[in-house]
Structure formats: structure tokens, C-alpha cells
Design an enzyme around this catalytic site. Structure first.
Site, PDB file in Angstrom:
ATOM      1  NE  ARG A 278       9.998   4.461  -1.858  1.00 59.88           N
ATOM      2  CZ  ARG A 278       9.006   3.685  -2.264  1.00 59.88           C
ATOM      3  NH1 ARG A 278       7.796   3.830  -1.724  1.00 59.88           N
ATOM      4  NH2 ARG A 278       9.188   2.785  -3.204  1.00 59.88           N
ATOM      5  NE  ARG A 293       3.521   6.693   5.435  1.00 57.59           N
ATOM      6  CZ  ARG A 293       3.034   6.456   4.227  1.00 57.59           C
ATOM      7  NH1 ARG A 293       3.722   6.793   3.167  1.00 57.59           N
ATOM      8  NH2 ARG A 293       1.848   5.894   4.083  1.00 57.59           N
ATOM      9  CD  GLU A 365       1.332   0.360  -1.486  1.00 64.62           C
ATOM     10  OE1 GLU A 365       0.722   1.408  -1.209  1.00 64.62           O
ATOM     11  OE2 GLU A 365       2.327   0.309  -2.232  1.00 64.62           O
ATOM     12  CB  SER A 368       2.721  -1.074  -5.705  1.00 72.32           C
ATOM     13  OG  SER A 368       1.849  -0.246  -6.400  1.00 72.32           O
ATOM     14  NE  ARG A 406       4.687  -0.166   4.059  1.00 78.39           N
ATOM     15  CZ  ARG A 406       3.993   0.704   3.334  1.00 78.39           C
ATOM     16  NH1 ARG A 406       3.086   0.259   2.462  1.00 78.39           N
ATOM     17  NH2 ARG A 406       4.193   2.002   3.469  1.00 78.39           N
TER      18      ARG A 406
END
Length: 440
Positions: A278, A293, A365, A368, A406
Site C-alpha cells: 500500500r 503502517r 485495528e 477488518s 501488527r
RNA sequence: GGAGAGAUGCCGGAGAGGUCGAACGGGGCCGACUCGAAAUCGGCUGUGCGGCUUAAACCGCACCGGGGGUUCGAAUCCCUCUCUCUCCGCCA
């Protein structure tokens, strides 16, 4: 994508639902484009009908040469008119299509309505939030101190937002991947897939990444392709290059693109380990440090393809499968139902799993889980044939099970010891070759 | 990267400018025969869009890998793209 006829017949609902998602839509434009399309279509079809009928007569043996000639002359004009109307039709249809492809999915009615994450609703919590009798350190300190994560050398090779896992840090990443895959395959009944990590424009369109989220994806071209194209931006359908997958959801959902499945094949439960790429455009200030991130991270993805009547139960199941990973790892987490303004483009309802980070003293988070209903299926052309009756669109669901980087960060922070070492969670010890502690 | 072959309905496989939504075979579904089954016989067997409609029926248009073109008319001719197969080269 939504069904054209549905939008036409439920304008007010579509207007309300898209506004709830903070998405602006000029539905007046839709109405006029839709009306114009149908008008032009009717005229085109009328002309084609005439052409077909007369052509049939021309081909008959018993027709006079003279008559044939005049019929052909007449049809020349009809055909020309049809051709120009067809051009107009194509133009209108492409405008209408541009419109349809940016409408987000309709949210489920029990999704909380709200502008942003502040309206998300906590559904449940699990686990004890750990207490430390020392000041817990952040994973971006622990990792380098243990010589298992290296952000500096990663930055030298690739720039910011990359990491190098070293030694037991690499082993731990791999242990997490294997643990998650084994759990989903052996206990939750998923089928393991290794998909391509580079995918086409159509594939990205199918799962809804394009056109709304394309700026966050890496797009790969060879030098020759770039030179061919000159300065012209790639804004057409004919993107010659490939996209690096931003999530395993993209290749997994598209596995059955343009296919009609048999009802007894459903539900399809798929899992895959993939790296995810990403660009994180527009997140400069956020999460500058650590594993939260990155431009490249690992993820184990879960995807379910179901019949429409089964998808809501399937969302609960899929979410619980992702939760099981955190429970087995003994990490405290909570489940949050995203509000309308926080839903992603393709999702009708999403549960986020948020894991506890002791150093930040907050939940972050880590998964999801979404039901995309028939939204992706319509874009990707995935149908099934019911036991009786016409073929219908399937429903698609996806969820992280989990984001590996994460998870590794959460393990480091939650399992750290006063002496700076990190205890390996019990379920991971076999995957670590018996290693129970990571010490400096 | 070079040379050639191909892409048709659920599957196999015809077709080679008009009567083709598509022969023929297989599969599947329905019916007949049978106590039942097999065999045999008869019928049916795609999708999307638009019109009409409460709905169905019905009518129309489109679809023979994707896109464009020639023609009164294209599965059939031309261009282009994609994919598959065979041979050669290269390569983990």
C-alpha cells in the site's frame, strides 16, 4: 456496483444511504442519463429490428431484382442512422457506467449511522488488559533492542515505512503465518490458496479497489510500456500493467470471476497468506514508527463466498474465526461495528477487531471483517445456480485473519518482560522450534 | 523473445456472408413404457437488456474469447487485443 434497476426504483433509499456514507451523488444526473439511455436504446432497437426484417426479405430467392435493389438502398440509410445512434448510445452508457461504478455499497440497516470513527460502536471485549509493574516499551524499541527488527537498514534499502525481520524476528513472523493458516485450514474449514501477488486492472475493479482506491496501490509497468505511453496518464480501461495486491481479498474474491458456481459448492471458504502493498498516500503524519503502517506487510486473509441468505451468519462466523487467533494468542481485544461513514467502498457491514497495545494504552485495528453482499459479485460477475431457478449473484465476505505485522507488534508489547526479553505465546512455541523466550 | 495452431452453448464438436441462438453427439430435466430400474421412445435444456404486465406468458434487441471495421445482412471476411496449445530460444 449496485443493480441499475434497483437504483432507478429506490432513488430515495440510495440517496440516503450514500449520504450516510459521506459520499456525494448527483442523482439527478443519474435520472437523466438513465432516461436518455432507455430512450436511445429503444430507438436503436427499433432500427435494428427494421434492418433485420428487411434483410431477411432481401435474402429470399423469390424476390424481384428491382425490389431487392431498392430495399438495399433503403437499408443503407437505416443502417447509417442506426450506426450514429449506436455511437450516441455508447456515449450515454459509458457516462452512466462511470456513475454506477463510484456508488458505494448500501449499508445494512443495523450499521450505526455516523460521520467518522467516533460513531463506531463497541460490540464486545475479550481478555484481560495486561498490567505492568514497569514501564512497557513500544515494539519499535523492543524489536531493534532484541536485534529482531531493523527499521534503519530497511529505510536505507527502500525508504520509510519498511522493515527487515531478522533471526527470531523473521522466525516469529513465519510462525504467526503458519499458526494462523493451520488454524483456519484445520479447525475452521478454509481451503488454502496461494494466489498471484500481481493482478490486472479488471481484478482490482472486481473487488472494488478501482476506481475509488487506486491511488493507494502500487502500479507496475516495464520501462518500454512507460516509454510507449509518454506523458499520457493511465485513465482508460486498457491499463497495460499490473497492480501489487493491497490485500489478499483482491485475488481471492476474483478467483471465480466470470463464473457460475453450483449451489452445492457454496459456501466457499478460502484463506491465503499474501504480502500486501500500500502506498499509504496521505498518511504522512500517522504511525511514523514501527510496524503499524508499512508499504509492505504480511497478512493471512479469509474470504467466504456464500448464497445471499447465508451471508449475514457467515459474517459472524468469519469474525469469530479471526477472533480465535487473538484468543489463542492471549491478546486482549475488542470488536467494533463500523459506522456508515467509516465503511469501505464495497462493504455493507464491517466489524473491526482491535487489539490492545500497552504502550499506546489503546486498542488498534488488527482485522477488518466485511460482508460485501452482492456488490463485488456484480462487479466481478460471480454467480451461482440455485437448485432450481435462474442463476443469481453470490455474496462475498472478507476479513483479515490477521494482519501479521501488527500481530507481531502486539505480541512483542504484550509479552515483554521486565528484563527486556519477550516471552513467546504458548501456541507459537512449536512453530518457533521450541524457543520460549526471545532475549537480547 | 521467434514460428505455427486454436478460442463456438453444461461438455465434446459442426459451421465456412443470408433461412444460425446456432447441426450432430454426450450430459441434465420432464413424460411414456416398467412392480421398480436399465434399455428404448417423445419433449425440453443459456444469459443480459428493453417493452408490456401485479406476475407470468408474450414481443423486441444483443451475445459464437474481448474491442473495432467492411456489408442491406457476419459465428462466418478484415484489423487489433487477450488467452490456450505445439516447436525453438532463454530462465528460477
Amino acid at each position: 456496483m449496485l443493480d441499475l434497476r434497483f437504483v432507478r426504483e429506490h432513488l430515495d433509499l440510495v440517496r440516503r444511504k450514500t449520504e450516510e456514507r459521506q459520499s456525494e451523488l448527483d442523482l439527478d444526473l443519474f435520472v437523466s442519463l438513465d432516461a436518455r439511455r432507455r430512450d436511445v436504446l429503444a430507438r436503436v432497437e427499433q432500427l435494428r429490428r427494421e434492418r433485420n426484417e428487411v434483410s431477411k426479405r432481401i435474402s429470399r430467392k423469390d424476390i424481384e431484382q428491382q425490389d431487392r435493389k431498392s430495399l438495399i438502398d433503403r437499408m443503407r440509410a437505416v443502417s447509417a442512422e442506426a450506426k450514429s445512434l449506436e455511437k450516441e448510445l455508447r456515449a450515454v452508457e459509458s457516462q452512466l457506467d462511470d456513475f454506477m461504478r463510484v456508488i458505494p455499497n448500501l449499508s445494512h440497516d443495523d450499521v450505526p449511522v455516523g460521520k467518522d470513527e467516533r460513531s463506531n460502536v463497541e460490540v464486545r471485549r475479550w481478555g484481560e488488559i495486561p498490567e505492568f509493574d514497569f514501564e512497557p516499551r513500544a515494539h519499535w524499541d523492543l524489536g531493534p533492542a532484541l536485534d529482531i527488527l531493523d527499521f534503519e537498514r530497511a529505510a536505507r534499502m527502500s525508504g520509510s515505512r519498511f522493515v527487515v525481520n531478522k533471526g527470531l524476528g523473521a522466525r516469529l513472523e513465519r510462525a504467526l503465518i503458519n499458526f494462523m493458516l493451520d488454524l483456519h485450514v484445520n479447525e475452521h474449514g478454509y481451503r488454502e490458496i496461494i494466489p498471484p501477488f500481481l493482478v490486472s486492472y479488471e481484478t482490482c475493479f472486481g473487488s472494488g479497489q478501482i476506481p475509488k482506491l487506486e491511488d493507494d496501490m502500487y502500479y507496475c509497468l516495464g520501462p518500454a510500456q512507460i516509454a510507449d505511453r509518454g506523458d499520457e496518464p493511465f485513465r482508460s480501461e486498457e491499463w497495460p500493467g499490473l497492480f501489487l495486491v493491497p490485500t489478499g481479498e483482491v485475488p481471492l474474491v476474483n478467483l471465480f470471476r466470470e463464473e457460475t458456481l453450483e449451489e452445492d459448492q457454496l459456501p466457499l471458504n478460502l484463506t491465503a497468506y499474501t504480502p500486501c502493498f500500500r502506498r499509504e498516500a496521505g498518511t504522512y503524519g500517522k504511525d511514523q514508527r514501527g510496524l503499524i503502517r508499512l508499504h509492505q506487510f504480511n497478512k493471512v486473509e479469509l474470504v467466504k463466498i456464500t448464497t445471499p441468505d447465508a451471508s449475514w451468519d457467515a459474517l459472524e462466523q468469519l469474525t469469530s474465526h479471526a477472533e480465535t487467533v487473538l484468543r489463542r494468542l492471549g491478546l486482549a481485544y475488542r470488536v467494533v461495528s463500523l459506522c456508515t461513514g467509516d465503511l469501505t467502498f464495497a462493504s455493507a457491514k464491517t466489524y473491526d477487531l482491535e487489539v490492545w497495545f500497552p504502550c499506546q494504552k489503546r486498542f488498534r485495528e488488527i482485522s477488518s471483517c466485511s460482508n460485501c453482499t452482492d456488490f463485488q459479485a456484480r462487479r466481478a460477475g460471480i454467480r451461482y445456480r440455485p437448485k432450481s431457478g435462474k442463476s443469481r449473484l453470490v455474496h462475498t465476505l472478507n476479513g483479515s485473519g490477521l494482519a501479521v505485522g501488527r500481530t507481531l507488534a502486539a505480541v512483542l508489547e504484550n509479552y515483554q518482560q521486565p528484563d527486556g526479553s519477550v516471552k513467546v505465546p504458548e501456541v507459537l512455541v512449536p512453530y518457533m522450534g521450541g524457543v520460549e523466550t526471545i532475549a537480547p
